[in-house]
Motif scaffolding. Structure first.
Motif, mmCIF file in Angstrom:
data_model
loop_
_atom_site.group_PDB
_atom_site.id
_atom_site.type_symbol
_atom_site.label_atom_id
_atom_site.label_comp_id
_atom_site.label_asym_id
_atom_site.label_seq_id
_atom_site.Cartn_x
_atom_site.Cartn_y
_atom_site.Cartn_z
ATOM 1 N N ASP A 154 -78.644 -37.626 -9.657
ATOM 2 C CA ASP A 154 -79.650 -38.679 -9.317
ATOM 3 C C ASP A 154 -80.703 -38.291 -8.458
ATOM 4 O O ASP A 154 -81.386 -38.592 -8.083
ATOM 5 N N SER A 155 -80.623 -36.593 -7.910
ATOM 6 C CA SER A 155 -81.453 -36.364 -6.881
ATOM 7 C C SER A 155 -82.997 -36.366 -7.300
ATOM 8 O O SER A 155 -83.808 -36.251 -6.442
ATOM 9 N N ASP A 156 -83.318 -36.422 -8.404
ATOM 10 C CA ASP A 156 -84.664 -36.313 -8.680
ATOM 11 C C ASP A 156 -85.471 -37.846 -8.453
ATOM 12 O O ASP A 156 -86.758 -37.861 -8.546
ATOM 13 N N ASN A 157 -84.697 -38.577 -8.191
ATOM 14 C CA ASN A 157 -85.134 -40.234 -8.284
ATOM 15 C C ASN A 157 -84.653 -40.724 -6.894
ATOM 16 O O ASN A 157 -83.847 -41.654 -6.508
ATOM 17 N N ASN A 158 -85.112 -40.040 -5.937
ATOM 18 C CA ASN A 158 -84.814 -40.329 -4.462
ATOM 19 C C ASN A 158 -85.630 -41.517 -3.607
ATOM 20 O O ASN A 158 -85.395 -41.714 -2.699
#
Length: 178
Positions: free
Chosen positions: A160-164
């Motif tokens: 999920d690191s692209d949607n922080n």
């Protein structure tokens, strides 16, 4: 024993007024380890929360900023608990961390709300935030205030690191204190 769990909380709070300036800061740490029973063993807690707020009054204007950190957890399914949650009454925005923000189901004729993609909930947790604001004393006891609130996740699982980013909130408020 199979159920031996110890948690320690440390809290440092500072609040000062220096003429037209006021500063408030707090740092809280929660640390612990142990076994919870029912096969839940070797649990470790290390979570940190911090807040810094400053205001400066200049004639009828008030300029200020608040910044905060609530640590998050990269792997919520392991034995290490890293997520810190602020008290639910720590209100710095009107909507973003007050209630889970649902989305309407797309391509449907229903008004059903879908909570599967909710990123925030009740209270600030797993977040870095910044809230600058400017206020104006319209008359004695009446303050008009405009703020911008921006928040993002402190730590997310790698997938999920692209949607922080949690989002932005723009607030205008009137406060009357007779």
């Amino acid at each position: 024993s199979s159920e031996s769990f110890q948690v320690y909380t440390g809290d440092v709070w500072v609040d000062t007024q220096m003429g037209p300036a006021s500063i408030e800061a707090e740092v809280v740490g929660v640390f612990g380890a142990g076994n919870l029973g029912d096969g839940v063993n070797d649990i470790r807690i290390a979570a940190l929360g911090a807040m810094l707020r400053g205001d400066f009054e200049l004639d009828k204007f008030v300029l200020g900023v608040e910044a905060g950190l609530a640590t998050g957890d990269e792997d919520p399914d392991d034995e290490d608990i890293r997520t810190f949650s602020f008290d639910r009454d720590h209100n710095v925005s009107l909507m973003l961390f007050e209630e889970p923000m649902p989305v309407l189901e797309s391509g449907s004729n229903t008004d059903e709300r879908d909570y599967d993609a909710v990123l925030t909930g009740e209270g600030i947790r797993n977040a870095l935030y910044l809230r600058p604001h400017v206020g104006y004393h319209v008359m004695e006891g009446l303050l008009a205030d405009f703020s911008v609130f921006a928040a993002q996740a402190a730590k997310l699982p790698e997938e999920d690191s692209d949607n922080n980013g949690y989002g932005w909130e723009f607030d205008l408020s009137l406060t009357y204190q007779p």
